[in-house]
Design an enzyme around this catalytic site. Structure first.
Site, PDB file in Angstrom:
ATOM      1  CG  ASP A   1      -1.771  -1.230   1.323  1.00  0.00           C
ATOM      2  OD1 ASP A   1      -2.245  -1.694   0.273  1.00  0.00           O
ATOM      3  OD2 ASP A   1      -1.919  -1.758   2.436  1.00  0.00           O
TER       4      ASP A   1
ATOM      5  CE  LYS B   1       3.518  -2.218  -4.348  1.00  0.00           C
ATOM      6  NZ  LYS B   1       2.902  -2.008  -3.030  1.00  0.00           N
TER       7      LYS B   1
ATOM      8  N   GLY C   1      -4.035  -4.228  -4.656  1.00  0.00           N
ATOM      9  CA  GLY C   1      -4.991  -3.223  -5.107  1.00  0.00           C
ATOM     10  C   GLY C   1      -4.223  -1.964  -5.442  1.00  0.00           C
ATOM     11  CG  HIS C   2      -1.128  -1.748  -7.663  1.00  0.00           C
ATOM     12  ND1 HIS C   2      -0.159  -2.321  -8.432  1.00  0.00           N
ATOM     13  CD2 HIS C   2      -0.836  -2.113  -6.388  1.00  0.00           C
ATOM     14  CE1 HIS C   2       0.679  -3.006  -7.662  1.00  0.00           C
ATOM     15  NE2 HIS C   2       0.282  -2.893  -6.424  1.00  0.00           N
TER      16      HIS C   2
ATOM     17  CD  GLN D   1       0.903  -8.633  -2.677  1.00  0.00           C
ATOM     18  OE1 GLN D   1       1.681  -9.205  -3.431  1.00  0.00           O
ATOM     19  NE2 GLN D   1      -0.343  -8.423  -3.017  1.00  0.00           N
TER      20      GLN D   1
HETATM   21  P1  IMP Z   1      -2.588 -12.780   1.484  1.00  0.00           P
HETATM   22  O1  IMP Z   1      -1.618 -12.242   0.506  1.00  0.00           O
HETATM   23  O2  IMP Z   1      -4.031 -12.531   1.099  1.00  0.00           O
HETATM   24  O3  IMP Z   1      -2.336 -14.213   1.817  1.00  0.00           O
HETATM   25  O4  IMP Z   1      -2.397 -11.969   2.869  1.00  0.00           O
HETATM   26  C1  IMP Z   1      -1.231 -12.117   3.676  1.00  0.00           C
HETATM   27  C2  IMP Z   1      -0.869 -10.807   4.352  1.00  0.00           C
HETATM   28  O5  IMP Z   1      -0.455  -9.878   3.351  1.00  0.00           O
HETATM   29  C3  IMP Z   1      -2.031 -10.129   5.089  1.00  0.00           C
HETATM   30  O6  IMP Z   1      -1.506  -9.441   6.220  1.00  0.00           O
HETATM   31  C4  IMP Z   1      -2.564  -9.132   4.091  1.00  0.00           C
HETATM   32  O7  IMP Z   1      -3.212  -8.048   4.719  1.00  0.00           O
HETATM   33  C5  IMP Z   1      -1.250  -8.699   3.433  1.00  0.00           C
HETATM   34  N1  IMP Z   1      -1.431  -8.218   2.057  1.00  0.00           N
HETATM   35  C6  IMP Z   1      -1.613  -8.948   0.953  1.00  0.00           C
HETATM   36  N2  IMP Z   1      -1.716  -8.171  -0.131  1.00  0.00           N
HETATM   37  C7  IMP Z   1      -1.580  -6.906   0.294  1.00  0.00           C
HETATM   38  C8  IMP Z   1      -1.554  -5.636  -0.368  1.00  0.00           C
HETATM   39  O8  IMP Z   1      -1.672  -5.509  -1.590  1.00  0.00           O
HETATM   40  N3  IMP Z   1      -1.368  -4.555   0.438  1.00  0.00           N
HETATM   41  C9  IMP Z   1      -1.194  -4.656   1.779  1.00  0.00           C
HETATM   42  N4  IMP Z   1      -1.208  -5.811   2.435  1.00  0.00           N
HETATM   43  C10 IMP Z   1      -1.396  -6.931   1.703  1.00  0.00           C
END
Ligand code: IMP
Length: 454
Positions: free
Chosen positions: A28, A31, A55-56, A240
């Protein structure tokens, strides 16, 4: 910072044409808008990790684009967007995203969007398993986005996954693979006493999506190799962030992929000698969504102030899940670590404008853990939970900086903040963003470029 000597890769004048852009915090960082901005001087924008957990958000001429799977390069009509083999793709959600973007007026065709035949497919069973695992963890849950990311990567590394290239198979064969994979996951669900899926019914929407996606699928590594040899400039779009990396993040509170710079190479199948720049994007403060330690987390007025009310799309609420993000002061210990593990050539700070109006700003320059000083994060989460940040206090500024476009326009306190962060992290900061729109970027020196200039 010294630069390594250039190597002659026999590609004319455009040697080392790759720029990797990564998140330097917990995701977040903004990017998407930076990729969109840099894409103007790239030929190809390629995503290499994660799936629709990302989510971009990009604001452009009053229109807000929310991208989950498709690289932000899609907003530029002369850029090819690539989805790499390191990604996990939900084909049904991808078709939906293509439809939404088309309705907003974007042209999406196999010439403009290329999907790796080696990416892995997320099935409804992976999503059900993600939910089941989180439920079983109770208070210790990771706080995943519930998009099936972890279970899909688990099948990949367990050599039981289905790949995007399987959509090119005979329809019956693809359907059989899908059903077999979902039935295998059903076993896991059954063993936990949870509801299983009707695998055949669930497979139908995937077969429909495959019909649409088939022309977009090809061998991305070879496509990129040929493009690089032809002198094309490639921007690798990280999703991420460093601290969510499966190897380098605060395990187990991480995602299941490699968002760090190394992930770009394996997630696209390109060699390291093509890389010229590694740009880290960090927010001017810290946020985290989901579980896991966050040493500089705040609650109360300042946290509320940093988070925003949720009325604006740039407020600190998840683009994918809508969850409020945890907010805190900028954690330089984590940033310093991100500079190290990614070999960042530079850093960019986003959302500087949000700090306007705060009387005092704080930077966490080190931690004290059990009486010992740490300049880099400790390995275990148990230690990180006990970390007491050592703060350096700095004066804030009251001016609205959203119209600044050059460093000299920024208030002295803002420039000092940026310079101090750069010094503490040992990475140059030559760009900051001061608002969500494409042009709200402040440059220190020259205009940005993606790898070698045209
Ligand atoms: P997962 O990727 O859905 O398995 O989530 C694993 C961890 O990564 C969790 O803490 C999510 O909140 C975090 N996470 C996954 N994708 C994002 C992102 O795009 N932005 C921020 N946190 C993320």
């Amino acid at each position: 910072m010294g630069r390594p000597p250039r190597r002659n890769l026999r590609m004319g004048q455009r040697d080392m044409p790759i720029t990797i852009l990564i998140g330097a915090q917990w995701g977040d960082e903004g990017k998407g808008r930076v990729v969109d901005w840099l894409a103007a001087s790239a030929d190809i924008v390629a995503r290499y990790a994660g799936g629709d957990n990302a989510g971009h958000t990009v604001a452009l001429d009053g229109q807000v684009y929310k991208l989950h799977l498709i690289p932000s390069g899609i907003l530029h009509s002369d850029v090819v967007s690539i989805m790499g083999n390191g990604m996990v793709v939900n084909p049904v959600n991808l078709v939906r995203e293509i439809d939404v973007l088309r309705k907003l007026g974007l042209r999406i065709s196999p010439e403009r969007l290329v999907i790796s035949s080696r990416a892995h497919i997320i099935t409804p069973a992976h999503i059900a398993l993600d939910e089941a695992k989180e439920m079983a963890l109770g208070a210790a849950k990771i706080g995943t986005t519930l998009r099936g990311i972890g279970p899909a990567y688990l099948d990949k590394t367990g050599r039981a996954g289905i790949r995007t290239g399987d959509m090119l198979l005979d329809v019956e064969e693809f359907a059989e693979r899908l059903v077999a994979s979902m039935e295998a996951t059903n076993e896991d669900l059954r063993s936990q006493g949870l509801q299983t899926l009707d695998a055949r019914a669930a497979a139908q929407s995937y077969l429909d999506a495959a019909d649409i996606l088939r022309p977009y699928i090809r061998d991305v590594s070879i496509y990129l190799y040929e493009a690089l040899k032809a002198g094309k400039r490639v921007l690798c779009e990280g999703a991420q962030g460093t601290l969510l990396d499966i190897d380098h993040g605060s395990y187990p509170f991480v995602t299941s992929s490699s968002p760090t710079a190394g992930g770009a190479l394996t997630g696209l199948g390109v060699g390291p000698l093509f890389v010229e720049r590694v740009l880290g994007v960090a927010k001017a403060f810290s946020t985290r969504v989901g579980g896991g330690p966050m040493p500089t987390e705040l609650d109360g007025d300042i946290a509320e102030r940093l988070r925003g009310s949720g009325a604006n799309f740039w407020d600190e609420f998840g683009t994918t899940t809508g969850r409020p993000r945890r907010c805190g002061w900028l954690d330089v210990v984590m940033l310093r670590y991100a500079v190290g593990v990614n070999g960042l050539s530079e850093l960019m700070l986003t959302k500087m404008d949000i700090l306007s109006g705060l009387d005092e700003l704080k930077l966490a320059t080190a931690y004290m853990i059990d009486g010992e000083r740490f300049e880099y994060p400790p390995v275990t989460n148990e230690q990180l939970e006990r970390a007491i940040p050592i703060y350096e206090s700095m004066p804030g500024w009251s001016e609205d900086i959203s119209n600044c476009r050059e460093f000299g326009d920024l208030p002295k306190a803002a420039r000092h903040y940026i310079e101090r962060v750069a010094q503490l992290c040992d990475a140059p900061i030559e760009m900051v963003s001061v608002g969500p729109e494409r042009d709200q970027i402040v440059m220190k020196t020259t205009r940005p470029r993606v790898a070698a200039p045209r």
